[in-house]
Every structure is written in structure tokens, then in C-alpha cells.
Scaffold this motif. Sequence first.
Motif, PDB file in Angstrom:
ATOM      1  N   LEU A   6       0.882  -1.164   0.000  1.00  0.00           N
ATOM      2  CA  LEU A   6       0.000   0.000   0.000  1.00  0.00           C
ATOM      3  C   LEU A   6       0.918   1.213   0.000  1.00  0.00           C
ATOM      4  N   ILE A   7       0.887   1.983  -1.067  1.00  0.00           N
ATOM      5  CA  ILE A   7       1.800   3.112  -1.244  1.00  0.00           C
ATOM      6  C   ILE A   7       1.015   4.400  -1.044  1.00  0.00           C
ATOM      7  N   GLY A  31      -1.228   4.832  14.431  1.00  0.00           N
ATOM      8  CA  GLY A  31      -1.024   3.709  15.341  1.00  0.00           C
ATOM      9  C   GLY A  31      -2.225   2.783  15.404  1.00  0.00           C
ATOM     10  N   ARG A  32      -3.430   3.366  15.388  1.00  0.00           N
ATOM     11  CA  ARG A  32      -4.647   2.537  15.424  1.00  0.00           C
ATOM     12  C   ARG A  32      -4.753   1.663  14.171  1.00  0.00           C
ATOM     13  N   VAL A  33      -4.445   2.231  13.016  1.00  0.00           N
ATOM     14  CA  VAL A  33      -4.487   1.459  11.774  1.00  0.00           C
ATOM     15  C   VAL A  33      -3.435   0.351  11.814  1.00  0.00           C
ATOM     16  N   GLU A  92      -8.672  -7.895  -0.467  1.00  0.00           N
ATOM     17  CA  GLU A  92      -8.395  -7.703   0.952  1.00  0.00           C
ATOM     18  C   GLU A  92      -7.460  -6.510   1.159  1.00  0.00           C
ATOM     19  N   ALA A  93      -6.468  -6.355   0.282  1.00  0.00           N
ATOM     20  CA  ALA A  93      -5.570  -5.197   0.366  1.00  0.00           C
ATOM     21  C   ALA A  93      -6.355  -3.903   0.201  1.00  0.00           C
ATOM     22  N   LYS A  98      -8.811   1.127   2.525  1.00  0.00           N
ATOM     23  CA  LYS A  98      -9.988   1.953   2.835  1.00  0.00           C
ATOM     24  C   LYS A  98     -10.004   2.406   4.291  1.00  0.00           C
ATOM     25  N   ARG A  99      -9.253   1.748   5.162  1.00  0.00           N
ATOM     26  CA  ARG A  99      -9.207   2.101   6.585  1.00  0.00           C
ATOM     27  C   ARG A  99      -8.164   3.172   6.897  1.00  0.00           C
ATOM     28  N   LEU A 100      -7.333   3.523   5.920  1.00  0.00           N
ATOM     29  CA  LEU A 100      -6.268   4.499   6.155  1.00  0.00           C
ATOM     30  C   LEU A 100      -6.863   5.885   6.393  1.00  0.00           C
ATOM     31  N   PRO A 101      -6.150   6.740   7.122  1.00  0.00           N
ATOM     32  CA  PRO A 101      -6.656   8.085   7.424  1.00  0.00           C
ATOM     33  C   PRO A 101      -6.922   8.891   6.154  1.00  0.00           C
TER      34      PRO A 101
END
Length: 139
Positions: A6-7, A31-33, A92-93, A98-101
Motif C-alpha cells: 500500500l503506497i 497507530g490505530r491502523v 483484501e488489500a 480503505k481504513r487508512l486516514p
Amino acid sequence: MAKYMLIMRGTDETIATMMATPFDEMMATMGRVNEEMIRAGVLLTGEGLDDPGQGVVVDLSNETPVVTDGPYGETKELFGGFWLLDVASKDEAVEWAKRLPRMPGAKCEIRRVPTIDEFPQDNEWVVKERAFRERTGQL
């Protein structure tokens, strides 16, 4: 399982937003991610990169390489960091990305990382690479 990188890519606006965000807040968000990825057992490694203005560019398009300070002047998006995941699929990647800030101008490029087994095994350089990876515990 397959490896996917993931770039993180961003613009000057993305960098300005990050710089304006308090350090502790940014670290908590990232940190949460990272913690979610670790708990799920998919995170192999990940790193953020320093300010692009502190880097150099080595232009290899001519016979003699040319070194200049900072990123390319015409760059619209800059590589800001990465995560290397071991997941079941590209889908899945994508779900992890999609969860990144969210930030203005931020994008995440996803690329599969081929394994050494996918290259012709009779190639001398593949044989040398495999031996190196075996010596260093990477295989």
C-alpha cells in the motif's frame, strides 16, 4: 497469501495538513491502523518517509546520472510512505487501504509484490537472489 504494498501518495496540500496536525494526534491515528493490521496478522512492515524537500532525485535517463535536490519539480503526487501486507487477495488489500486516514489529496496505490518463485528459476540472477535470501533467512 500474497504480498501487497500500500503506497501512500499525497500532494503539497496533504503534506501541509499532516504538518499542521499535532504529532501525538497523527501518531495515534496511524497507530490505530497499524495495530489493526498487526492484530489481523497481515502487516509485514511499514514506514513513513521524511519531507520530500529533504530528498534527492537521481535522473537515470541519460548516460551520466544527474543528481538534484528535492523531488521532481513537476511532481503532482509524492510517495509518502508504505505498508507491506501479506493478505489473501487484492480485494483484501483494498479493504485495508480503505481504513487508512483521510486527508486532502491523499491516495493509496496498491501493487502486488511478486515472489521469487514467479521468475524463471534457471536464470543466474534469480539463482543468486534465491541464495542470498536463503542465507539471510528471507526464504
